[in-house]
Scaffold this motif. Structure first.
Motif, PDB file in Angstrom:
ATOM      1  N   PHE A  10       0.799  -1.352  -0.192  1.00  0.00           N
ATOM      2  CA  PHE A  10       0.010  -0.092  -0.024  1.00  0.00           C
ATOM      3  C   PHE A  10       0.818   1.325  -0.039  1.00  0.00           C
ATOM      4  N   LEU A  11       1.970   1.333   0.700  1.00  0.00           N
ATOM      5  CA  LEU A  11       2.890   2.422   0.559  1.00  0.00           C
ATOM      6  C   LEU A  11       3.511   2.439  -0.715  1.00  0.00           C
ATOM      7  N   SER A  12       3.778   1.470  -1.485  1.00  0.00           N
ATOM      8  CA  SER A  12       4.189   1.429  -2.881  1.00  0.00           C
ATOM      9  C   SER A  12       3.519   2.307  -3.746  1.00  0.00           C
ATOM     10  N   ALA A  13       2.088   1.744  -3.550  1.00  0.00           N
ATOM     11  CA  ALA A  13       0.854   2.412  -4.331  1.00  0.00           C
ATOM     12  C   ALA A  13       0.927   3.732  -3.831  1.00  0.00           C
ATOM     13  N   CYS A  14       1.074   4.129  -2.699  1.00  0.00           N
ATOM     14  CA  CYS A  14       1.103   5.778  -2.324  1.00  0.00           C
ATOM     15  C   CYS A  14       2.144   6.464  -3.108  1.00  0.00           C
ATOM     16  N   ALA A  15       3.440   5.673  -3.256  1.00  0.00           N
ATOM     17  CA  ALA A  15       4.431   6.460  -3.800  1.00  0.00           C
ATOM     18  C   ALA A  15       4.324   6.780  -5.184  1.00  0.00           C
ATOM     19  N   VAL A  16       3.762   5.693  -5.840  1.00  0.00           N
ATOM     20  CA  VAL A  16       3.448   5.740  -7.464  1.00  0.00           C
ATOM     21  C   VAL A  16       2.591   7.051  -7.602  1.00  0.00           C
ATOM     22  N   SER A  17       1.257   7.048  -6.567  1.00  0.00           N
ATOM     23  CA  SER A  17       0.398   7.986  -6.726  1.00  0.00           C
ATOM     24  C   SER A  17       0.987   9.455  -6.423  1.00  0.00           C
ATOM     25  N   ALA A  18       1.678   9.608  -5.570  1.00  0.00           N
ATOM     26  CA  ALA A  18       2.475  10.737  -5.279  1.00  0.00           C
ATOM     27  C   ALA A  18       3.332  11.169  -6.490  1.00  0.00           C
ATOM     28  N   CYS A  19       3.972  10.343  -7.108  1.00  0.00           N
ATOM     29  CA  CYS A  19       4.822  10.566  -8.400  1.00  0.00           C
ATOM     30  C   CYS A  19       3.982  10.869  -9.434  1.00  0.00           C
ATOM     31  N   LEU A  20       2.831  10.211  -9.528  1.00  0.00           N
ATOM     32  CA  LEU A  20       2.023  10.724 -10.791  1.00  0.00           C
ATOM     33  C   LEU A  20       1.028  11.772 -10.468  1.00  0.00           C
ATOM     34  N   PHE A  21       0.559  11.873  -9.459  1.00  0.00           N
ATOM     35  CA  PHE A  21      -0.461  13.040  -9.102  1.00  0.00           C
ATOM     36  C   PHE A  21      -0.204  14.135  -8.242  1.00  0.00           C
ATOM     37  N   GLY A  22       0.738  13.932  -7.222  1.00  0.00           N
ATOM     38  CA  GLY A  22       0.964  14.839  -6.369  1.00  0.00           C
ATOM     39  C   GLY A  22       2.106  15.820  -6.982  1.00  0.00           C
ATOM     40  N   GLY A  23       2.052  17.125  -6.211  1.00  0.00           N
ATOM     41  CA  GLY A  23       2.932  17.946  -6.236  1.00  0.00           C
ATOM     42  C   GLY A  23       3.161  18.876  -7.407  1.00  0.00           C
ATOM     43  N   HIS A  24       3.935  18.196  -8.423  1.00  0.00           N
ATOM     44  CA  HIS A  24       4.705  19.095  -9.378  1.00  0.00           C
ATOM     45  C   HIS A  24       3.653  19.127 -10.671  1.00  0.00           C
ATOM     46  N   ALA A  25       2.887  18.219 -10.909  1.00  0.00           N
ATOM     47  CA  ALA A  25       1.703  18.234 -12.224  1.00  0.00           C
ATOM     48  C   ALA A  25       0.864  19.429 -11.840  1.00  0.00           C
ATOM     49  N   GLN A  26       0.274  19.681 -10.553  1.00  0.00           N
ATOM     50  CA  GLN A  26      -0.725  20.563 -10.371  1.00  0.00           C
ATOM     51  C   GLN A  26      -0.388  21.055  -8.828  1.00  0.00           C
ATOM     52  N   ALA A  27      -0.790  22.323  -8.499  1.00  0.00           N
ATOM     53  CA  ALA A  27      -0.780  22.837  -7.126  1.00  0.00           C
ATOM     54  C   ALA A  27      -1.969  22.083  -6.369  1.00  0.00           C
ATOM     55  N   ALA A  28      -1.630  21.614  -5.182  1.00  0.00           N
ATOM     56  CA  ALA A  28      -2.287  21.025  -4.295  1.00  0.00           C
ATOM     57  C   ALA A  28      -3.251  22.200  -3.524  1.00  0.00           C
ATOM     58  N   SER A  29      -4.446  22.068  -3.430  1.00  0.00           N
ATOM     59  CA  SER A  29      -5.274  22.915  -2.675  1.00  0.00           C
ATOM     60  C   SER A  29      -6.165  22.350  -1.412  1.00  0.00           C
ATOM     61  N   TRP A  30      -6.290  23.139  -0.449  1.00  0.00           N
ATOM     62  CA  TRP A  30      -7.309  22.785   0.764  1.00  0.00           C
ATOM     63  C   TRP A  30      -8.632  22.468   0.192  1.00  0.00           C
ATOM     64  N   LYS A  31      -9.008  21.536   0.916  1.00  0.00           N
ATOM     65  CA  LYS A  31     -10.486  21.196   0.812  1.00  0.00           C
ATOM     66  C   LYS A  31     -11.221  21.242   2.005  1.00  0.00           C
ATOM     67  N   ALA A  32     -12.215  21.893   2.383  1.00  0.00           N
ATOM     68  CA  ALA A  32     -12.850  21.612   3.440  1.00  0.00           C
ATOM     69  C   ALA A  32     -13.728  20.698   3.756  1.00  0.00           C
ATOM     70  N   PHE A  33     -13.785  20.041   4.940  1.00  0.00           N
ATOM     71  CA  PHE A  33     -14.887  18.881   5.455  1.00  0.00           C
ATOM     72  C   PHE A  33     -16.276  19.351   5.200  1.00  0.00           C
ATOM     73  N   SER A  34     -16.835  18.462   4.837  1.00  0.00           N
ATOM     74  CA  SER A  34     -18.148  18.926   4.396  1.00  0.00           C
ATOM     75  C   SER A  34     -19.145  19.146   5.516  1.00  0.00           C
ATOM     76  N   ALA A  35     -18.899  18.767   6.477  1.00  0.00           N
ATOM     77  CA  ALA A  35     -19.738  18.630   7.734  1.00  0.00           C
ATOM     78  C   ALA A  35     -19.523  19.950   8.415  1.00  0.00           C
ATOM     79  N   GLU A  36     -20.668  20.723   8.840  1.00  0.00           N
ATOM     80  CA  GLU A  36     -20.624  21.991   9.358  1.00  0.00           C
ATOM     81  C   GLU A  36     -19.559  22.113  10.679  1.00  0.00           C
ATOM     82  N   GLY A  37     -18.665  23.073  10.651  1.00  0.00           N
ATOM     83  CA  GLY A  37     -17.585  22.834  11.960  1.00  0.00           C
ATOM     84  C   GLY A  37     -16.606  21.667  11.900  1.00  0.00           C
TER      85      GLY A  37
END
Length: 175
Positions: A10-37
């Motif tokens: 599962f960590l290898s999958a995380c590493a691949v995901s991070a390399c493919l989708f995280g960081g350099h390709a597009q800027a990450a942005s904060w997402k609010a939790f849907s529950a009020e508060g």
């Protein structure tokens, strides 16, 4: 010379995901939790590098940025200095950064800290149990916990915490 350290699947999958989708390709942005508060986080009690347990619930009254990372994760390594600067800039206003290393031993983490000196609170999630409980699927991943201990925002992928857009939710919670 670094010793080869096989990663769980599962960590290898995380590493691949991070390399493919995280960081350099597009800027990450904060997402609010849907529950009020926000929503209550899963428990987080982990040892620091000296072996002392640190409990997230002890930081009620502070805004806590919980960052899940690993030394093998390039986007994680890249964002660490800006996390340090964020802590230095806003720590006096009630921000605390907890850097949760996933699946690595103290010697490896200390080796990283020699090359990238940061003074954040470093915690070890040796068995990745907290990572799983927080439903982290990709590294790096960060969560903002408000002064009442509620999860309010999450960001997945490399973030530049020097960017005013990345600081905005933190500043909102510090008001």
């Amino acid at each position: 010379m670094m010793k080869y350290h096989p990663l769980p699947a599962f960590l290898s999958a995380c590493a691949v995901s991070a390399c493919l989708f995280g960081g350099h390709a597009q800027a990450a942005s904060w997402k609010a939790f849907s529950a009020e508060g926000g929503q209550a986080p899963a428990p987080l009690v982990l040892p620091d590098l000296a072996g002392r347990d640190v409990d997230l619930s002890a930081f009620k009254g502070e805004v806590v940025l919980v960052n899940f990372w690993a030394t093998w994760c390039e986007p994680c390594r890249e964002e660490m200095p800006s996390l340090q600067r964020l802590q230095q800039k806003l720590g006096g206003r009630g921000l605390r950064v907890l850097a949760v290393n996933v699946g690595e031993g103290v010697p490896r983490i200390k080796q990283f800290l020699e090359r990238t000196p940061v003074s954040l609170t470093m915690l070890r999630d040796a068995d990745s149990d907290v990572m799983k409980a927080w439903r982290v699927r990709m590294l790096p991943a960060s969560f903002l916990v408000d002064r009442h201990g509620m999860l309010r925002y999450q960001i997945v992928g490399e973030a530049d915490y020097d960017d005013p857009a990345q600081q905005a939710p933190v500043l909102e919670l510090l008001k």
